[in-house]
Design a protein around this motif. Structure first.
Motif, mmCIF file in Angstrom:
data_model
loop_
_atom_site.group_PDB
_atom_site.id
_atom_site.type_symbol
_atom_site.label_atom_id
_atom_site.label_comp_id
_atom_site.label_asym_id
_atom_site.label_seq_id
_atom_site.Cartn_x
_atom_site.Cartn_y
_atom_site.Cartn_z
ATOM 1 N N ALA A 56 72.078 12.231 68.814
ATOM 2 C CA ALA A 56 71.576 11.666 67.573
ATOM 3 C C ALA A 56 71.556 10.148 67.711
ATOM 4 C CB ALA A 56 72.454 12.081 66.394
ATOM 5 N N THR A 57 70.935 9.492 66.727
ATOM 6 C CA THR A 57 70.908 8.037 66.691
ATOM 7 C C THR A 57 71.955 7.554 65.696
ATOM 8 O OG1 THR A 57 68.559 7.961 67.246
ATOM 9 C CG2 THR A 57 69.506 5.994 66.231
ATOM 10 N N VAL A 58 72.909 6.779 66.177
ATOM 11 C CA VAL A 58 74.006 6.287 65.347
ATOM 12 C C VAL A 58 73.729 4.814 65.026
ATOM 13 C CG1 VAL A 58 76.507 6.007 65.155
ATOM 14 C CG2 VAL A 58 75.552 7.868 66.543
ATOM 15 N N ASN A 59 73.671 4.503 63.743
ATOM 16 C CA ASN A 59 73.318 3.147 63.312
ATOM 17 C C ASN A 59 74.569 2.260 63.245
ATOM 18 O OD1 ASN A 59 70.472 3.788 62.862
ATOM 19 N ND2 ASN A 59 71.219 5.013 61.147
ATOM 20 N N LEU A 60 75.086 1.915 64.413
ATOM 21 C CA LEU A 60 76.313 1.126 64.478
ATOM 22 C C LEU A 60 76.143 -0.277 63.887
ATOM 23 C CD1 LEU A 60 77.606 2.015 68.074
ATOM 24 C CD2 LEU A 60 78.392 2.943 65.882
ATOM 25 N N GLY A 61 74.920 -0.785 63.919
ATOM 26 C CA GLY A 61 74.686 -2.131 63.417
ATOM 27 C C GLY A 61 74.929 -2.298 61.932
ATOM 28 N N GLU A 62 75.160 -1.186 61.225
ATOM 29 C CA GLU A 62 75.429 -1.276 59.784
ATOM 30 C C GLU A 62 76.827 -1.827 59.483
ATOM 31 O OE1 GLU A 62 72.569 2.506 58.475
ATOM 32 O OE2 GLU A 62 74.758 2.672 58.351
ATOM 33 N N LYS A 63 77.703 -1.836 60.477
ATOM 34 C CA LYS A 63 79.057 -2.341 60.277
ATOM 35 C C LYS A 63 79.305 -3.547 61.187
ATOM 36 C CE LYS A 63 80.533 0.474 57.131
ATOM 37 N NZ LYS A 63 80.914 -0.002 55.785
ATOM 38 N N ALA A 67 78.210 -4.596 64.936
ATOM 39 C CA ALA A 67 77.090 -5.546 64.938
ATOM 40 C C ALA A 67 77.482 -6.843 65.650
ATOM 41 C CB ALA A 67 76.656 -5.843 63.505
ATOM 42 N N SER A 68 78.742 -7.253 65.496
ATOM 43 C CA SER A 68 79.199 -8.480 66.157
ATOM 44 C C SER A 68 79.258 -8.328 67.669
ATOM 45 C CB SER A 68 80.582 -8.873 65.624
ATOM 46 O OG SER A 68 81.542 -7.862 65.919
ATOM 47 N N GLU A 69 79.286 -7.089 68.145
ATOM 48 C CA GLU A 69 79.284 -6.818 69.590
ATOM 49 C C GLU A 69 77.868 -6.612 70.129
ATOM 50 O OE1 GLU A 69 81.923 -6.611 71.685
ATOM 51 O OE2 GLU A 69 83.370 -7.153 70.120
ATOM 52 N N GLY A 70 76.873 -6.704 69.234
ATOM 53 C CA GLY A 70 75.481 -6.574 69.666
ATOM 54 C C GLY A 70 74.919 -5.175 69.559
ATOM 55 N N TYR A 71 75.637 -4.256 68.938
ATOM 56 C CA TYR A 71 75.144 -2.887 68.798
ATOM 57 C C TYR A 71 74.293 -2.748 67.543
ATOM 58 C CZ TYR A 71 78.636 -1.749 72.334
ATOM 59 O OH TYR A 71 79.387 -1.711 73.479
ATOM 60 N N GLY A 72 73.278 -1.902 67.621
ATOM 61 C CA GLY A 72 72.408 -1.614 66.483
ATOM 62 C C GLY A 72 72.189 -0.129 66.348
ATOM 63 N N LYS A 73 70.923 0.315 66.482
ATOM 64 C CA LYS A 73 70.620 1.744 66.489
ATOM 65 C C LYS A 73 70.848 2.276 67.900
ATOM 66 C CE LYS A 73 67.163 1.994 62.768
ATOM 67 N NZ LYS A 73 67.774 3.124 62.052
ATOM 68 N N GLU A 74 71.887 3.051 68.087
ATOM 69 C CA GLU A 74 72.253 3.520 69.429
ATOM 70 C C GLU A 74 71.985 5.017 69.548
ATOM 71 O OE1 GLU A 74 72.981 1.311 71.589
ATOM 72 O OE2 GLU A 74 73.192 -0.331 70.153
ATOM 73 N N ARG A 75 71.107 5.363 70.486
ATOM 74 C CA ARG A 75 70.751 6.770 70.713
ATOM 75 C C ARG A 75 71.746 7.385 71.680
ATOM 76 N NH1 ARG A 75 69.848 11.593 71.098
ATOM 77 N NH2 ARG A 75 67.790 12.587 71.231
#
Length: 205
Positions: free
Chosen positions: A80-87, A91-99
């Motif tokens: 699945a796609t996990v929207n890590l950039g919402e937190k 987000a401070s580590e550069g993560y966003g929508k991660e498949r």
């Protein structure tokens, strides 16, 4: 390991059944699945993703009673796609929508009941229901550094289907992951389990 040992014992018992009293057959199977990852807490949103399945399906039915067993060996792509950039923590580590791609070797083992006494209609179409455990062994996964991946998972599936002309089977099922498939590195307790809808077609020899 205890669960795996029990599954192996079940497979041994299945293969040792006298084929004179049971109808055994096998064939190729393929289909698609829609998977989401169910996290312990709703910290970020998760988008469902489309995957696919392919492998070999076996069926052993006991004549006259409609009950039987099916089992198989399949390649199964989930994720699945996990929207890590919402937190901010991610987000401070550069993560966003991660498949998160999860590639498994899956071994389903089901009990099934097929309606076989329908005044001859079962020669053309016969409905059936099934359910049982699915042991999935992780074969590969996407390289998202935010996640730690489990070596596999154990699920429980249930579904229904139709047998057509005694050769083709079309079925749909839902699988509940009972153990975690991945967890985040920054929050150790933030883990997720697979939830999967699947549709498959099998052609028996």
């Amino acid at each position: 390991m205890k669960i795996l040992f029990r599954i192996i014992l079940i497979l041994i018992a299945i293969t040792s059944v006298n084929q004179a009293t049971a109808q055994f057959r096998y064939g190729p199977t393929a289909g698609i699945d829609i998977t989401t990852l169910k996290f312990k807490q709703d910290l970020v949103s998760v988008d469902q993703s489309l995957g696919y399945q392919a492998g070999v399906q076996c069926e052993m039915m006991f004549p006259g009673i409609g009950f039987g067993i099916d089992f198989g060996l399949m390649y199964d792509q989930r994720g699945a796609t996990v929207n890590l950039g919402e937190k901010k923590i991610w987000a401070s580590e550069g993560y966003g929508k991660e498949r998160a791609y999860l590639h498994y070797i899956a071994i389903p083992i089901d009990l099934r009941f097929k309606w076989t006494r329908m005044n001859g209609l079962e020669d053309y179409v016969a409905p059936y229901v099934f359910g049982g455990p699915v042991l999935s062994i992780m074969a590969a996964h996407s390289s998202v550094d935010a996640f730690k991946y489990a070596g596999g998972d154990l699920g429980v599936q249930a579904g229904l289907g139709f047998e057509i002309m005694k050769r083709w089977q079309v079925q749909a099922s839902y699988t509940w992951g009972m153990t975690y498939s991945l967890k985040t590195k920054l929050l150790d307790n933030y883990s997720a389990r697979n939830r999967t809808w699947s549709v498959r077609v099998t052609r028996y020899f």
